[in-house]
Design an enzyme around this catalytic site. Structure first.
Site: not given
Ligand code: NAD
Length: 498
Positions: A191, A400
């Site tokens: 995917k 992040e």
């Protein structure tokens, strides 16, 4: 700036069908409900392609096709040499179609064409060859010496293995993930990220052309909450590999836990570079600017916290600022571009949001960054590189960002540097920069992460395991010889001796 690289006719042809179908059981098929989604060119905001959108029924069909191929295609029981021949053929085809794959990757992700052509795409071929060759030279039947028994351990592939992948290195990560699984004889369902499905779909043409049996490789493009969730929830998969954010990683791990499916998680990072005062400051400043602007900073392990010895701070900062200001920002298909756009408007807003938050928390930027304008592409998702400084408690230093933003910190001695780096809950990759190799090696081992590099950042040789610990992942990582064994289930066979 114009797009100076002409699109290959094959790229135009590939992008033309509406929708580009998905690849299940060796066939190109539309979604069961005929649903579609669009993929955009982040360099100018235009629609690149319309793609079939997989839903639960399509994912189920792909898992069934992979299961059927595992049972009946002969792939798992094929002599390893023969499977390796097919994987080498696939690698050769990737090389042959390198410029097409690189154009698709550049268009879909926004990365400079050259980076894709000379980096991402050849890396896929190398990974396929590396695992094909490893498989040929590995013994899968080992006698076990035990008193009173004849015993051995045999290793077999698991069955259908699912992979859910992110958008920053779509094709390269297909290679890193599926190559060991395929070399071991598993079948796979991929995917790709909804932002970047194109190169992975084109790759399926090469899978067919290489002669890999139908159903061994399946691709279900679509959204995470639907196609991704359906795949990770599916009871028919035998292993799962996920690369992406820790937030989604937790959901995937929980789904795998419910079904007792072994899972590998390759997650985010907040990599640091520790720079001592005995380095060539100009050269390290250049290397770190290159590292944090590579792929527009959308690199899980890149150097985002620069921990500088106090003696070099005043020399380092103006040099890094100058190098950042010189980075040529532009469309991925403009040959002059060094740094492309963020992958999506959502990602651009995420980066800009961190810059604003840093100022709100009291941080004074050394180089403010912000939106970038690129002539001829007013709708592109461009950002300028930024250098931040301040408290290690600021959000931009802890979380992040996934953009071309470095947060600078000052240290006085070795132990302070190590403490600053190890404050992070992430544990993916860090680097140490020093001419004193004894010190560099000592610090490299003291930094808590899956990977430590010395006098370089972002190193991924095949054969060196690349993995994260803590918030950066679990399950053994990728790229090492052990990764191949992760895709083989051990089975013992024992007989009492009379
Ligand atoms: P993401 O977690 O948002 O998405 C990753 C994949 O998960 C996509 O295919 C997405 O569609 C799918 N997904 C989203 N929600 C889902 C759900 N509920 N169920 C199942 N699947 C779902 O990450 P991203 O934004 O695509 O990528 C960026 C992240 O990936 C960063 O954190 C980066 O550090 C990480 N990353 C890690 C590595 C590594 O090797 N450690 C490599 C590349 C990227």
């Amino acid at each position: 700036m114009p797009k100076s690289i002409e699109l290959a006719p094959e790229v135009k042809d590939f992008l033309a069908p509406k929708p580009i179908p998905m690849f299940i059981g060796g066939k190109w098929v539309e979604a069961a409900d005929k649903g579609t989604f669009q993929s955009f060119d982040p360099g100018d905001g235009s629609v690149l392609a319309t793609v079939a959108e997989a839903q639960e029924a399509d994912v189920d069909a792909a898992v069934k096709a992979a299961t059927e191929a595992f049972r009946k295609s002969g792939w798992p029981r094929m002599p390893t040499n023969d499977r390796a021949v097919l994987l080498h053929r696939l690698a050769d085809l990737v090389d042959k179609h390198r410029s097409i794959l690189a154009q698709l990757e550049s268009l879909d992700v926004g990365k400079p064409y050259e980076a894709a052509r000379d980096g991402d795409i050849p890396n896929v071929a190398q990974t396929l060859r590396w695992y094909a060759d490893l498989a040929v030279h590995t013994r899968l039947r080992e006698p076990i010496a035990v008193t009173g028994f004849e015993a051995r351990q045999v290793r077999f592939p698991y069955g259908p293995v699912a992979f859910i992948l992110p958008w920053n290195f779509p094709m390269l990560l297909v290679g890193w993930n599926i190559a060991p699984a395929l070399a071991a004889g598993n079948t796979v369902i991929i995917k790709p990220a909804e932002d970047t499905p194109l190169s992975t779909l084109y790759f399926c043409k090469l899978v067919s052309e290489a002669g890999i049996p139908p159903g061994v490789v399946n691709v279900v493009p679509g959204y995470g909450e639907k196609a991704g969730k359906a795949l990770s929830d599916h009871p028919g998969i035998r292993r799962m590999g996920f690369t992406g954010s820790p937030e989604v990683g937790r959901l995937i791990a929980a789904a795998c836990g419910r079904n007792l499916v072994p899972v590998k998680l390759e997650l985010g990072g907040k990599g640091a570079a520790v720079v001592f005062d005995d380095v060539d400051v100009e050269s390290v400043a250049r290397d770190l600017v290159n590292a944090v602007t590579f792929n527009t900073g959308q690199v899980c392990c890149t150097a985002t916290r620069w921990v500088l010895h106090e003696k070099i701070w005043d020399q380092f900062v103006p040099l890094a600022t100058k190098f950042m200001e010189e980075v040529r920002i532009g469309h991925g298909l403009d040959a002059a571009t060094q740094m492309g756009p963020a992958v999506s408007e959502k990602q651009r807003q995420r980066i800009l949001g961190y810059l604003q938050r840093n100022e709100a928390e009291g941080g004074e930027p050394l180089l403010p960054g912000g939106p970038a304008e690129v002539a001829g592409h007013p709708e592109g998702y461009y950002v300028k590189p930024a250098l931040l400084a301040g408290s290690p408690d600021y959000t931009a230093c802890r979380e992040e960002i996934f953009g071309p933003v470095a947060f600078l910190l000052k240290f006085r001695d070795e132990s302070e540097a190590v403490d600053l780096v190890n404050r992070s809950p992430y544990g993916l990759a860090n680097s140490v920069w020093s001419r004193d190799l004894a010190r560099a090696n000592r610090v490299a081992e003291a930094l808590v992460a899956g990977n430590s590099w010395i006098n370089a950042h972002n190193l991924f040789p095949h054969g060196v395991p690349y993995a994260g610990c803590n918030l950066s992942g679990l399950g053994g990582g990728v790229l090492g010889p052990d990764t191949y064994f992760d895709y083989l289930r051990p089975q013992s066979v024992v007989r009492p001796l009379e």
